[in-house]
Design an enzyme around this catalytic site. Structure first.
Site, PDB file in Angstrom:
ATOM      1  N   ARG A  59       0.548  -1.299  -0.217  1.00 23.39           N
ATOM      2  CA  ARG A  59       0.134  -0.192  -0.240  1.00 23.39           C
ATOM      3  C   ARG A  59       0.804   1.160  -0.315  1.00 23.39           C
ATOM      4  NH1 ARG A  59      -3.229   2.904   4.762  1.00 23.39           N
ATOM      5  NH2 ARG A  59      -4.344   3.750   3.814  1.00 23.39           N
ATOM      6  N   HIS A  63       0.792   3.946  -2.700  1.00 20.26           N
ATOM      7  CA  HIS A  63       0.606   5.800  -2.431  1.00 20.26           C
ATOM      8  C   HIS A  63       1.467   6.883  -2.431  1.00 20.26           C
ATOM      9  CE1 HIS A  63      -3.193   5.033   0.455  1.00 20.26           C
ATOM     10  NE2 HIS A  63      -3.213   4.177   0.388  1.00 20.26           N
ATOM     11  N   HIS A 188      -6.551  -5.625  -3.362  1.00 17.83           N
ATOM     12  CA  HIS A 188      -7.486  -5.411  -2.534  1.00 17.83           C
ATOM     13  C   HIS A 188      -7.168  -6.432  -1.640  1.00 17.83           C
ATOM     14  CE1 HIS A 188      -8.966  -0.829  -3.260  1.00 17.83           C
ATOM     15  NE2 HIS A 188      -7.513  -0.914  -3.032  1.00 17.83           N
TER      16      HIS A 188
END
Length: 316
Positions: A59, A63, A188
């Protein structure tokens, strides 16, 4: 995403491309041949102690790349009057920064001043996926670290509430197709989500429905039990899927069962192209792994930095 936000994304991607440079598969072959081994050991050790580490690193890399390219700007600390990316609203739940610090220390011991924090993060994210049972891909090297990190720019990041059009408007300026988006959202399959990322689907969805009608009713009720209305528990939330530490294709099966968490997940069924990919990836883990590896290589090849930091948390 409104027109102004879309133009902002385009402007930043243009900046990234103007500063871009070619990455190389053997960039450190002579200058730091042991770099990947050193990083892998740090990630493995951290993941052994904390099973949430792999999802956190993946993640974090996402980002980072979504703002100014993969330049490790998400690692920089806020200083003085500048609030850095990591303190922007979408990034406040990021963790495991210490893993990149430890990897940087290990790499500096091997070859001082050679390997960028951006490369370390890209390699660590790949290793995180592999450690979780996911695919291996060769990470090109040669990224540089950026000197600019602003929390205000995190407002341009894709949101879990996005519909299919907003997803396309967000990723297209980065050179990523909807096929890439469908594959990348498969990340996810690991990790945890706070209630704030999916509450829009279980309360006051629209003027007609309190609950998103694309959510399975029993799943919606279970989410309401986890996230009561006006819930004040800061860390309340749930796993992304029933096997949150295993990288597999369960995510796509959940979408077809109407048991995915985010609006952006379920949105993949709103387009014939991405819908067909959901069915394909749900039925073939191999197809998903191949597509994910390819799309991760594209995403992580967005460049835009200028230096090799000595400390990943501060500019030189």
């Amino acid at each position: 995403m409104d027109i102004a936000a879309s133009l902002l994304v385009s402007a930043f991607i243009s900046l990234v491309c103007s500063q871009g440079y070619a990455l190389s598969w053997n960039y450190y072959a002579k200058t730091c041949p042991g770099v990947e081994t050193a990083i892998r050991k740090v990630v493995q050790d951290a993941a052994t102690r904390d099973k949430t580490i792999p999802a956190a690193l993946l993640r974090m890399h996402f980002h980072d790349c979504l703002i100014r390219g993969c330049d490790a700007s998400v690692l920089l600390n806020s200083q003085g009057k500048n609030t850095a990316e990591k303190d922007g609203a979408p990034n406040q739940s990021l963790h495991a920064f210490f893993v990149i610090d430890d990897a940087k220390e290990a790499v500096e011991a091997l070859c001082p001043g050679i390997v960028s924090c951006a490369d370390i993060l890209a390699i660590a994210a790949r290793d995180a996926v592999v450690l979780s049972g996911g695919p291996y891909w060769t990470v090109p090297h040669g990224r540089k670290d950026g000197r600019i990190s602003k929390a205000s720019e995190t407002s341009q990041m894709p949101s879990p509430t996005f519909n299919i059009s907003q997803l396309q408007q967000s990723f297209s300026p980065m050179g990523l197709s909807m096929e890439d988006v469908a594959a990348l959202l498969g990340a996810h399959t690991i990790g945890f989500s706070h209630c704030s990322s999916f509450e829009n689907r279980i309360y006051n969805f629209n003027t007609t429905n309190d609950v998103d009608p694309t959510l399975h009713p029993s799943f919606a009720e279970s989410l309401k039990n986890i996230c009561p209305k006006d819930n004040k528990a800061k860390n309340a939330g749930t796993s992304m899927d029933p096997s949150p530490t295993t990288f597999d294709n369960t995510y796509y099966k959940l979408i077809l069962q109407k048991r995915s968490l985010f609006s952006s997940d379920q949105a993949l069924l709103a387009s014939p192209n991405t819908k067909s990919l959901v069915y394909k990836f749900a039925s073939s883990k191999h197809s998903f792994y191949k597509a994910f590896s390819s799309s991760m290589t594209k995403l992580s090849s967005l460049t835009g930095g200028q230096e090799v930091r000595k400390d990943c948390r501060v500019v030189n």
